[in-house]
Design a protein around this motif. Structure first.
Motif, PDB file in Angstrom:
ATOM      1  N   ARG A  91       0.880  -1.172   0.000  1.00 55.15           N
ATOM      2  CA  ARG A  91       0.000   0.000   0.000  1.00 55.15           C
ATOM      3  C   ARG A  91       0.913   1.215   0.000  1.00 55.15           C
ATOM      4  NH1 ARG A  91      -2.333   3.000   4.399  1.00 55.15           N
ATOM      5  NH2 ARG A  91      -4.188   4.163   3.740  1.00 55.15           N
ATOM      6  N   LEU A  92       1.092   1.804  -1.175  1.00 55.11           N
ATOM      7  CA  LEU A  92       2.052   2.892  -1.344  1.00 55.11           C
ATOM      8  C   LEU A  92       1.371   4.248  -1.202  1.00 55.11           C
ATOM      9  CD1 LEU A  92       4.152   1.541  -4.354  1.00 55.11           C
ATOM     10  CD2 LEU A  92       4.496   1.166  -1.905  1.00 55.11           C
ATOM     11  N   TRP A  93       2.100   5.197  -0.647  1.00 52.90           N
ATOM     12  CA  TRP A  93       1.592   6.558  -0.482  1.00 52.90           C
ATOM     13  C   TRP A  93       2.039   7.458  -1.623  1.00 52.90           C
ATOM     14  CZ3 TRP A  93       4.366   6.406   4.837  1.00 52.90           C
ATOM     15  CH2 TRP A  93       3.698   5.505   5.686  1.00 52.90           C
ATOM     16  N   ALA A  94       2.829   6.915  -2.528  1.00 54.19           N
ATOM     17  CA  ALA A  94       3.360   7.729  -3.622  1.00 54.19           C
ATOM     18  C   ALA A  94       3.535   6.867  -4.858  1.00 54.19           C
ATOM     19  CB  ALA A  94       4.692   8.356  -3.218  1.00 54.19           C
ATOM     20  N   THR A  95       3.556   7.505  -6.015  1.00 55.66           N
ATOM     21  CA  THR A  95       3.824   6.810  -7.271  1.00 55.66           C
ATOM     22  C   THR A  95       5.322   6.596  -7.404  1.00 55.66           C
ATOM     23  OG1 THR A  95       1.914   7.869  -8.296  1.00 55.66           O
ATOM     24  CG2 THR A  95       3.549   6.905  -9.776  1.00 55.66           C
ATOM     25  N   VAL A  96       5.719   5.404  -7.830  1.00 53.39           N
ATOM     26  CA  VAL A  96       7.141   5.113  -7.997  1.00 53.39           C
ATOM     27  C   VAL A  96       7.486   5.050  -9.475  1.00 53.39           C
ATOM     28  CG1 VAL A  96       7.348   3.884  -5.810  1.00 53.39           C
ATOM     29  CG2 VAL A  96       6.710   2.616  -7.855  1.00 53.39           C
ATOM     30  N   ARG A  97       8.724   5.399  -9.770  1.00 45.99           N
ATOM     31  CA  ARG A  97       9.201   5.346 -11.156  1.00 45.99           C
ATOM     32  C   ARG A  97       9.509   3.911 -11.544  1.00 45.99           C
ATOM     33  NH1 ARG A  97      12.616   9.256  -8.931  1.00 45.99           N
ATOM     34  NH2 ARG A  97      14.415   7.899  -9.335  1.00 45.99           N
ATOM     35  N   LYS A  98       9.758   3.703 -12.834  1.00 49.91           N
ATOM     36  CA  LYS A  98       9.995   2.354 -13.350  1.00 49.91           C
ATOM     37  C   LYS A  98      11.184   1.699 -12.652  1.00 49.91           C
ATOM     38  CE  LYS A  98      10.995  -0.255 -17.576  1.00 49.91           C
ATOM     39  NZ  LYS A  98      11.210  -0.170 -19.049  1.00 49.91           N
ATOM     40  N   ALA A  99      12.282   2.433 -12.517  1.00 50.47           N
ATOM     41  CA  ALA A  99      13.478   1.854 -11.895  1.00 50.47           C
ATOM     42  C   ALA A  99      13.216   1.510 -10.431  1.00 50.47           C
ATOM     43  CB  ALA A  99      14.653   2.825 -12.006  1.00 50.47           C
ATOM     44  N   GLU A 100      12.415   2.311  -9.748  1.00 53.37           N
ATOM     45  CA  GLU A 100      12.076   2.029  -8.353  1.00 53.37           C
ATOM     46  C   GLU A 100      11.156   0.820  -8.244  1.00 53.37           C
ATOM     47  OE1 GLU A 100      12.382   6.697  -6.878  1.00 53.37           O
ATOM     48  OE2 GLU A 100      10.453   5.837  -7.494  1.00 53.37           O
ATOM     49  N   ARG A 101      10.247   0.687  -9.208  1.00 53.12           N
ATOM     50  CA  ARG A 101       9.383  -0.501  -9.241  1.00 53.12           C
ATOM     51  C   ARG A 101      10.215  -1.757  -9.433  1.00 53.12           C
ATOM     52  NH1 ARG A 101       4.728  -1.872  -7.347  1.00 53.12           N
ATOM     53  NH2 ARG A 101       3.923   0.151  -8.012  1.00 53.12           N
TER      54      ARG A 101
END
Length: 357
Positions: free
Chosen positions: A327-337
């Motif tokens: 359950r994330l509070w922020a959108t993550v970038r592709k590299a972070e995913r």
């Protein structure tokens, strides 16, 4: 120093960014004590920082008695290296007992009852016996000592604070207790109180720095006077940094790692990265500091990306796999995913299961 540097140095010093230890016992010695009231989570806390660790290998370290699970700080369960347990208990056990006096009175646990209980526990466990909580409750009840409500756990806690007992290996899924002197025999004399304060402070700031004196007071449960004395004695091992009007202390040799590639970790509940500080703002993104649930949520299983807690996670065990839901509070970038995917796979490897995420 910036918030980013605080987080990155902590990630490195704590062995979270990448494992820096070969054995779970090395992790515990580096930290001094690792919070362990959530047992399965604490196995992962050690495994996360140990190269090629599995849940089974961490439990083997416990069974080999190189690390001991007991109540050395704040009246909270921690893992402690076997050679450190006695001086830590002597340093803080009396303060924990004093703080529990009101609860003892509510439970009608007086000193005569504790003295009798210690005799019963010693007699029941001598000879290398390892008994479960239920078995010890039976022994106490047969000796006329009531164990209902929370009386039993406070009796066991007191016996550990006095250095009589400690947790031993699990029997199936049941925790057992043993006599500390039989489970982890003493290897020699104890340091002085002043030496103990210096050692505890040195390990805290070296392993968890950058951190403040107030952080150390919170984590250790010491008085501010004792915590400051320990810090002063440990100063030759440390250096001072000022940031945002706060004074931080860290290892004299610590520096921010040069690798700035995206990193992600799935931390267990009460991990030292989140629980070891009074002020947890440095590991929360500014946009999350004001979230009503953020400060408490990160004490549970936390998702950490680039040193910042950005959400929570839970696991569901299946026959041959583990499902990890975030359950994330922020959108993550592709590299972070991709880094999060790698973190999930690593947790699956620790359990010996395929991970789905």
């Amino acid at each position: 120093m910036t918030d980013s540097n605080v987080a990155r140095i902590r990630l490195h010093n704590q062995g979270v960014a990448s494992p820096r230890f070969d054995e779970p016992s090395e992790v515990v010695r580096w930290f001094g004590a690792v919070q362990a009231q959530d047992y399965l989570g604490s196995l992962w806390a050690l495994g996360l920082r140990t190269r090629r660790a599995t849940e089974a290998s961490v439990e083997r370290a416990i069974a080999r008695r190189s690390i001991v699970r007991t109540w050395p700080l704040r009246g909270t369960l921690h893992f402690v290296a076997a050679e450190d347990v006695r001086w830590m208990l002597r340093l803080s056990g009396g303060r924990t007992v004093a703080r529990a006096a009101g609860r003892y009175r509510q439970l009608e646990l007086d000193e005569a009852t504790f003295t009798k209980s210690m005799r019963v526990l010693a007699r029941s466990l001598e000879g290398g016996r390892q008994l479960t909580r239920a078995e010890l409750a039976d022994a106490l009840e047969q000796s006329g000592i009531a164990t209902g409500g929370q009386r039993l756990i406070h009796i066991l806690n007191r016996s550990a604070l006095e250095g009589l007992t400690c947790y031993a290996a699990r029997r199936g899924k049941q925790f057992t207790f043993a006599l500390l002197d039989e489970w982890a025999p003493s290897s020699g004399g104890l340091p002085t109180r002043e030496e103990s304060l210096a050692e505890l402070a040195g390990r805290y700031f070296e392993s968890r720095g950058p951190a403040t004196l107030q952080d150390f007071v919170w984590w250790s449960g010491l008085t501010t006077t004792d915590a400051r004395a320990g810090l002063e004695a440990a100063r030759p091992r440390l250096r001072r940094e000022v940031f945002g009007g706060q004074t931080y202390w860290l290892s004299a040799s610590a520096s921010a790692p040069k690798d700035e590639s995206p990193s992600a970790q799935l931390l267990p509940a009460f991990d030292e990265y989140t629980v070891a500080y009074k002020d947890r703002a440095p590991i929360l993104h500014p946009s999350h500091v004001r979230r009503a649930d953020a400060a408490t949520a990160i004490l549970g299983p936390a998702v950490v990306v680039n040193g910042l807690a950005i959400g929570t996670w839970k696991r569901t065990l299946r026959k041959d796999s583990v499902l990890i839901e975030t359950r994330l509070w922020a959108t993550v970038r592709k590299a972070e995913r991709q880094a999060l995917d790698a973190a999930a796979r690593r947790y699956g490897d620790f359990l010996g299961l395929a991970a789905s995420y």
